[in-house]
Design a protein around this motif. Structure first.
Motif, PDB file in Angstrom:
ATOM      1  N   GLY A 170      44.451  37.037 -49.838  1.00 55.42           N
ATOM      2  CA  GLY A 170      43.819  36.011 -50.675  1.00 55.42           C
ATOM      3  C   GLY A 170      44.798  35.398 -51.662  1.00 55.42           C
ATOM      4  N   PRO A 193      36.656  35.319 -48.699  1.00 56.41           N
ATOM      5  CA  PRO A 193      35.430  35.225 -49.511  1.00 56.41           C
ATOM      6  C   PRO A 193      35.702  35.083 -51.013  1.00 56.41           C
ATOM      7  CG  PRO A 193      35.233  36.994 -47.916  1.00 56.41           C
ATOM      8  CD  PRO A 193      36.663  36.529 -47.864  1.00 56.41           C
ATOM      9  N   LYS A 194      36.781  35.716 -51.472  1.00 50.83           N
ATOM     10  CA  LYS A 194      37.036  35.653 -52.930  1.00 50.83           C
ATOM     11  C   LYS A 194      37.809  34.389 -53.306  1.00 50.83           C
ATOM     12  CE  LYS A 194      40.782  38.862 -51.844  1.00 50.83           C
ATOM     13  NZ  LYS A 194      40.872  40.243 -51.457  1.00 50.83           N
ATOM     14  N   ARG A 195      38.129  33.540 -52.308  1.00 50.07           N
ATOM     15  CA  ARG A 195      38.907  32.338 -52.620  1.00 50.07           C
ATOM     16  C   ARG A 195      38.187  31.063 -52.204  1.00 50.07           C
ATOM     17  NH1 ARG A 195      44.083  32.661 -54.353  1.00 50.07           N
ATOM     18  NH2 ARG A 195      43.446  30.651 -55.214  1.00 50.07           N
ATOM     19  N   THR A 196      36.925  30.982 -52.607  1.00 51.97           N
ATOM     20  CA  THR A 196      36.199  29.744 -52.277  1.00 51.97           C
ATOM     21  C   THR A 196      36.787  28.580 -53.088  1.00 51.97           C
ATOM     22  OG1 THR A 196      34.577  30.422 -53.900  1.00 51.97           O
ATOM     23  CG2 THR A 196      34.005  30.793 -51.596  1.00 51.97           C
TER      24      THR A 196
END
Ligand code: NAX
Ligand code: K
Length: 218
Positions: A170, A193-196
């Protein structure tokens, strides 16, 4: 369930060995991404689309998207991040040869970004520069292409992974495409998911890989 790049490559290899060739994976990936864009815009007819294509299979996906969007009536320009004879994969060069036979698509090659200065605005930019094969600091002309995308106010769609994002960690310790939408293939990659903030809206698309290709991997 999220997977790592290594797991994705093992699944891809298993599928290829079973006879579901990478070429089919690439076609389904590009078709699914084109479909998502048509769904998003309702109609892409006469939309001005700029596809950035790297010389690997992420680029190959971009070339498939270009062909499909031309079929939907978009006005498509493809910017290849190098010379066609430096294309690294059989799947990517197969798709490039197809585009060379299509009068409906404008092809810019050898990665000369000056080509882009005198082009009019684009409605959609497709980031097919780097995907899960990214390694090390981003070299030229990839870095400048990423900067060009960042400066544009076109709608940006990232193919599989926003270029510059490390799909496993990420991390984006370098230039990175900030996409409005990312269409990733088969399964979500762990670092996404943690880098929208750089992926935008994420769509996970199945691309026909036999589920048995995951046996022994997941
Ligand atoms: N895994 C799968 O099941 C599938 C993968 N596909 C696509 O294949 C992609 C992976 O393709 P590849 O393994 O060819 O890798 P990529 O296409 O992601 O990147 C490899 C290319 O980028 C260059 N590159 C790598 N790091 C660089 C850097 N730091 N600066 C400049 N250039 C750099 C390499 O020289 C090579 O040309 C996926 O992201 C996806 O888009 C799809 O075709 C669908 C199927
Ligand atoms: K990409």
């Amino acid at each position: 369930m999220c997977i790592t790049v290594k797991q994705m490559m093992q699944i891809e290899e298993n599928g290829h060995q079973m006879g579901f060739l990478r070429k089919f994976m690439m076609e389904n990936a590009g078709a699914a991404t084109a479909k998502r864009l048509v769904e998003k815009f309702g109609d892409v007819k006469s939309k001005r689309v700029l596809v950035f294509g790297g010389l690997g299979n992420n680029g190959g996906d971009g070339l498939v998207i270009a062909r499909h969007l031309a079929g939907y009536g978009s006005s498509v320009t493809v910017f290849l991040l190098g010379k066609p004879n430096n294309i690294r994969s059989e799947e990517c060069s197969w798709n490039w040869n197809l585009l060379e036979k299509m009068e409906s698509i404008k092809l810019l090659t050898d990665g000369n970004l000056e080509h882009l200065n005198n082009l009019d605005k684009f409605d959609i930019i497709v980031d097919g520069i780097l995907g899960t094969g990214i390694s090390g600091e981003i070299r030229e002309p990839h870095a400048s292409a990423i900067t060009f995308i960042s400066k544009s106010n076109a709608f940006k769609v990232a193919v599989d992974v926003p270029s510059g994002l490390n799909p496993d960690t990420g991390e984006t310790n370098q230039a990175c495409v900030k996409a409005d939408m990312t269409v990733t293939f088969h399964r979500m990659k762990v670092g996404m998911p943690k880098r929208t903030d750089v992926c935008g809206e994420i769509y996970v698309e199945k691309i026909g890989i036999p589920l048995e290709a995951e046996i022994g991997v997941l």
